[in-house]
Design a protein around this motif. Structure first.
Motif, PDB file in Angstrom:
ATOM      1  N   LEU A   1       0.831  -1.208   0.000  1.00 54.96           N
ATOM      2  CA  LEU A   1       0.000   0.000   0.000  1.00 54.96           C
ATOM      3  C   LEU A   1       0.861   1.251   0.000  1.00 54.96           C
ATOM      4  N   SER A   2       1.888   1.249   0.813  1.00 57.06           N
ATOM      5  CA  SER A   2       2.774   2.405   0.902  1.00 57.06           C
ATOM      6  C   SER A   2       3.422   2.696  -0.447  1.00 57.06           C
ATOM      7  N   LEU A   3       3.918   1.670  -1.095  1.00 49.16           N
ATOM      8  CA  LEU A   3       4.559   1.849  -2.396  1.00 49.16           C
ATOM      9  C   LEU A   3       3.583   2.449  -3.396  1.00 49.16           C
ATOM     10  N   ARG A   4       2.394   1.885  -3.449  1.00 55.47           N
ATOM     11  CA  ARG A   4       1.399   2.354  -4.411  1.00 55.47           C
ATOM     12  C   ARG A   4       0.997   3.814  -4.147  1.00 55.47           C
ATOM     13  N   LEU A   5       0.781   4.128  -2.877  1.00 51.80           N
ATOM     14  CA  LEU A   5       0.382   5.496  -2.540  1.00 51.80           C
ATOM     15  C   LEU A   5       1.526   6.485  -2.774  1.00 51.80           C
ATOM     16  N   LYS A   6       2.744   6.080  -2.454  1.00 52.75           N
ATOM     17  CA  LYS A   6       3.900   6.955  -2.698  1.00 52.75           C
ATOM     18  C   LYS A   6       4.078   7.211  -4.192  1.00 52.75           C
ATOM     19  N   LEU A   7       3.868   6.185  -5.007  1.00 53.99           N
ATOM     20  CA  LEU A   7       3.953   6.373  -6.451  1.00 53.99           C
ATOM     21  C   LEU A   7       2.895   7.367  -6.936  1.00 53.99           C
ATOM     22  N   GLY A   8       1.788   7.429  -6.206  1.00 48.24           N
ATOM     23  CA  GLY A   8       0.720   8.362  -6.540  1.00 48.24           C
ATOM     24  C   GLY A   8       0.928   9.753  -5.961  1.00 48.24           C
ATOM     25  N   GLY A   9       2.051   9.968  -5.296  1.00 41.47           N
ATOM     26  CA  GLY A   9       2.358  11.290  -4.789  1.00 41.47           C
ATOM     27  C   GLY A   9       2.047  11.526  -3.320  1.00 41.47           C
ATOM     28  N   PHE A  10       1.599  10.509  -2.614  1.00 41.29           N
ATOM     29  CA  PHE A  10       1.291  10.657  -1.196  1.00 41.29           C
ATOM     30  C   PHE A  10       2.554  10.563  -0.347  1.00 41.29           C
ATOM     31  N   GLU A  11       2.555  11.287   0.744  1.00 38.54           N
ATOM     32  CA  GLU A  11       3.476  11.027   1.833  1.00 38.54           C
ATOM     33  C   GLU A  11       2.759  10.014   2.710  1.00 38.54           C
ATOM     34  N   VAL A  12       3.475   8.959   3.129  1.00 41.49           N
ATOM     35  CA  VAL A  12       2.826   7.854   3.834  1.00 41.49           C
ATOM     36  C   VAL A  12       3.441   7.646   5.203  1.00 41.49           C
ATOM     37  N   VAL A  13       2.574   7.438   6.188  1.00 40.57           N
ATOM     38  CA  VAL A  13       2.985   7.054   7.533  1.00 40.57           C
ATOM     39  C   VAL A  13       2.315   5.715   7.814  1.00 40.57           C
ATOM     40  N   GLU A  14       3.078   4.769   8.354  1.00 36.40           N
ATOM     41  CA  GLU A  14       2.549   3.435   8.617  1.00 36.40           C
ATOM     42  C   GLU A  14       2.374   3.196  10.110  1.00 36.40           C
ATOM     43  N   SER A  15       1.377   2.394  10.430  1.00 36.94           N
ATOM     44  CA  SER A  15       1.122   1.992  11.800  1.00 36.94           C
ATOM     45  C   SER A  15       0.772   0.511  11.818  1.00 36.94           C
ATOM     46  N   ALA A  16       1.272  -0.220  12.808  1.00 38.13           N
ATOM     47  CA  ALA A  16       1.119  -1.672  12.840  1.00 38.13           C
ATOM     48  C   ALA A  16      -0.085  -2.168  13.634  1.00 38.13           C
TER      49      ALA A  16
END
Length: 130
Positions: free
Chosen positions: A19-34
């Motif tokens: 998900l992070s990769l896909r969203l980053k490719l779309g221009g998003f800054e991503v923060v992950e939580s477990a």
């Protein structure tokens, strides 16, 4: 234009990475939580443009995440995309009842994700320039 921010809440590191990769490719800054509890704290602190949450997680499930975020005036307006491998209209209905704005079943494709995000954030870059 500033990048949009997304918080991904999922206990599976592989799902978060995809998900992070896909969203980053779309221009998003991503923060992950477990997990859900941590995710709610992160969202409440950051106030992102989008939350993507799994349903089945330890400590606080995705339904609880939705209820907590939609019940807080500070985070109630943030669109939530719920993703799950759970099948059936009951789990989808429960997702919407808990406050999810969109529901996407796993496995998802990049096109599925892009369509869901575009529906929630028409200005997003996930679907490419207009």
């Amino acid at each position: 234009m500033n990048a949009l921010t997304a918080v991904i809440i999922d206990d599976d590191p592989v799902n978060r990475q995809l998900l992070s990769l896909r969203l980053k490719l779309g221009g998003f800054e991503v923060v992950e939580s477990a997990d859900g509890e941590e995710g709610v704290r992160v969202v409440t602190t950051l106030i992102p443009d989008l939350v993507v949450t799994d349903v089945t997680m330890p400590r606080l499930d995705g339904w609880g995440v939705c209820k907590a975020l939609k019940g807080n005036a500070k985070t109630a307006g943030i669109p939530i995309l719920m993703m799950t491998a759970m099948r059936g209209s009951e789990s989808e209905l429960r997702g919407f009842e808990s406050g999810a704005d969109e529901y996407l079943q796993k496995p998802w494709s990049g096109q599925d994700l892009a369509a869901a995000v575009e529906g929630l954030l028409p200005q997003s870059a996930v679907v490419g320039p207009a």
